[in-house]
Design a protein around this motif. Structure first.
Motif, PDB file in Angstrom:
ATOM      1  N   GLU A   1      -6.865   8.442   2.178  1.00  0.00           N
ATOM      2  CA  GLU A   1      -6.426   7.086   2.570  1.00  0.00           C
ATOM      3  C   GLU A   1      -7.522   6.019   1.988  1.00  0.00           C
ATOM      4  O   GLU A   1      -7.183   4.940   1.594  1.00  0.00           O
ATOM      5  CB  GLU A   1      -6.015   6.975   4.024  1.00  0.00           C
ATOM      6  CG  GLU A   1      -4.925   7.912   4.416  1.00  0.00           C
ATOM      7  CD  GLU A   1      -4.630   7.612   5.700  1.00  0.00           C
ATOM      8  OE1 GLU A   1      -5.590   7.239   6.523  1.00  0.00           O
ATOM      9  OE2 GLU A   1      -3.456   8.127   6.132  1.00  0.00           O
TER      10      GLU A   1
ATOM     11  N   ARG B   1      -7.035   3.153  -0.814  1.00  0.00           N
ATOM     12  CA  ARG B   1      -7.369   1.701  -0.273  1.00  0.00           C
ATOM     13  C   ARG B   1      -8.095   1.101  -1.133  1.00  0.00           C
ATOM     14  O   ARG B   1      -8.156   0.034  -1.615  1.00  0.00           O
ATOM     15  CB  ARG B   1      -7.583   1.584   0.985  1.00  0.00           C
ATOM     16  CG  ARG B   1      -7.454   0.275   1.637  1.00  0.00           C
ATOM     17  CD  ARG B   1      -7.480   0.225   3.500  1.00  0.00           C
ATOM     18  NE  ARG B   1      -6.368   1.170   3.757  1.00  0.00           N
ATOM     19  CZ  ARG B   1      -6.364   2.159   4.719  1.00  0.00           C
ATOM     20  NH1 ARG B   1      -7.574   2.494   5.144  1.00  0.00           N
ATOM     21  NH2 ARG B   1      -5.305   2.920   4.857  1.00  0.00           N
TER      22      ARG B   1
ATOM     23  N   GLU C   1       0.899  -1.294   0.035  1.00  0.00           N
ATOM     24  CA  GLU C   1       0.062   0.153   0.129  1.00  0.00           C
ATOM     25  C   GLU C   1       0.809   1.167  -0.112  1.00  0.00           C
ATOM     26  O   GLU C   1       0.434   1.955  -0.803  1.00  0.00           O
ATOM     27  CB  GLU C   1      -0.913   0.022   1.283  1.00  0.00           C
ATOM     28  CG  GLU C   1      -1.899   1.107   1.457  1.00  0.00           C
ATOM     29  CD  GLU C   1      -2.867   1.330   2.614  1.00  0.00           C
ATOM     30  OE1 GLU C   1      -3.764   1.796   2.474  1.00  0.00           O
ATOM     31  OE2 GLU C   1      -2.453   0.539   3.523  1.00  0.00           O
ATOM     32  N   GLU C   2       1.865   1.290   0.800  1.00  0.00           N
ATOM     33  CA  GLU C   2       2.842   2.381   0.917  1.00  0.00           C
ATOM     34  C   GLU C   2       3.429   2.798  -0.453  1.00  0.00           C
ATOM     35  O   GLU C   2       3.780   3.898  -0.852  1.00  0.00           O
ATOM     36  CB  GLU C   2       3.889   2.097   1.935  1.00  0.00           C
ATOM     37  CG  GLU C   2       4.659   3.422   2.248  1.00  0.00           C
ATOM     38  CD  GLU C   2       5.817   3.198   3.279  1.00  0.00           C
ATOM     39  OE1 GLU C   2       6.335   3.929   3.680  1.00  0.00           O
ATOM     40  OE2 GLU C   2       5.970   1.974   3.843  1.00  0.00           O
TER      41      GLU C   2
ATOM     42  N   MET D   1      -0.215  -3.628   4.016  1.00  0.00           N
ATOM     43  CA  MET D   1      -1.114  -2.530   4.136  1.00  0.00           C
ATOM     44  C   MET D   1      -1.605  -2.243   5.634  1.00  0.00           C
ATOM     45  O   MET D   1      -1.552  -3.034   6.401  1.00  0.00           O
ATOM     46  CB  MET D   1      -2.409  -2.775   3.345  1.00  0.00           C
ATOM     47  CG  MET D   1      -3.367  -4.046   3.581  1.00  0.00           C
ATOM     48  SD  MET D   1      -4.772  -4.195   2.624  1.00  0.00           S
ATOM     49  CE  MET D   1      -5.537  -2.470   2.764  1.00  0.00           C
TER      50      MET D   1
END
Length: 282
Positions: A77, A81, A48-49, A106
């Motif tokens: 965010e 996501r 995710e980062e 994540m």
């Protein structure tokens, strides 16, 4: 590009494994020959980062959150996501060849999307290495253990505080558990049903147990007859030594080559050995 295009397909797919999945997918626009190469790579990594995507809410799905106000950072965010999940679904739906390695890293928010992704992945029954890294604790349900071809399992930030009803991961050789919420009963059940474990890393601050559970460190060691490399947090050892440390273990760990006991007296003890515990005692 022509020189690369002439390489064997398996070589091209190996090269694509070193690219982020987004970049690998973009190679489909290079030419007709490249259109489907990315759908055959055996290693999928979703972090995710590192996931790059516009946080514009094009379809307006998050415009009405049922809340009086959502901070822009939190909103971004949530959009990111959601788009990450959409990307994973798209990749899994279009992927054609076996997936041998899968990584998901994540922040979790209680969404059931992770369960759906793991369920879809388990249906392929080809994954050999599975890595799940969650920033906040996420409860994994028993279908995680439907991955019966796994040889390598890494779990971070997971809740396994139950005794899975499964026959075991019979091919599993490496198990890595960090910051996992579980119990003595559950960890013994998992270890005892993975008879080929050679590399084991256990680093949890605490293991839950009830008064009827009289498991000891002897029971823990009995689950690891084939272990060669063992790293274990001292906190776990303490959880199994409510009656004190045994004078000797019931089995000789004849295969043990490396032992690391973490956080023992606020330090780290490392012992390398090439002999069994029985030989060391003699």
């Amino acid at each position: 590009m022509d020189m690369i295009s002439k390489l064997p397909p398996n070589i091209i797919e190996t090269i694509l494994c070193f690219l982020p999945i987004q970049e690998a997918a973009r190679t489909s626009i290079l030419s007709t020959e490249w259109r489907y190469h990315w759908t055959k790579i055996p290693k999928l990594v979703f972090i995710e980062e590192a996931f790059q995507v516009s946080t514009d809410d094009d379809d307006g799905e998050l415009s009405d959150m049922g809340q009086p106000y959502v901070h822009p950072t939190q909103r971004n965010e949530m959009i990111k996501r959601r788009k990450l999940f959409d990307a994973i679904y798209q990749v899994l739906s279009k992927h054609e060849d076996p997936i041998h390695e899968f990584t998901l890293s994540m922040v979790t928010d209680g969404s059931s999307e992770i369960d759906r992704i793991l369920f879809l992945l388990s249906q392929k029954n080809t994954v050999r290495k599975l890595t799940l890294e969650f920033i906040s604790v996420y409860k994994l349900y028993s279908f995680l253990f439907f991955f019966d071809r796994l040889i390598d399992l890494h779990l971070t930030g997971c809740d396994l505080d139950y005794e899975p009803m499964f026959d075991g991961l019979r091919d599993l050789a490496s198990l890595y558990l960090q910051e996992v919420m579980t119990s003595r009963k559950a960890i013994l059940h998992i270890l005892s049903t993975c008879p080929l474990l050679k590399n084991v890393y256990l680093d949890m601050d605490h293991l839950d147990f009830d008064e009827s559970d009289d498991s000891t460190v002897v029971n823990l060691v009995e689950c690891l007859p084939m272990v060669e490399n063992l790293s274990i947090g001292f906190g776990i050892i303490e959880c199994f030594t409510h009656d004190g440390l045994p004078q000797e273990l019931p089995i000789a760990l004849v295969h043990l080559k490396y032992l690391c006991i973490k956080d023992m007296l606020h330090s780290q003890l490392r012992v390398t050995c090439s002999c069994s515990f029985d030989q060391k005692r003699s």
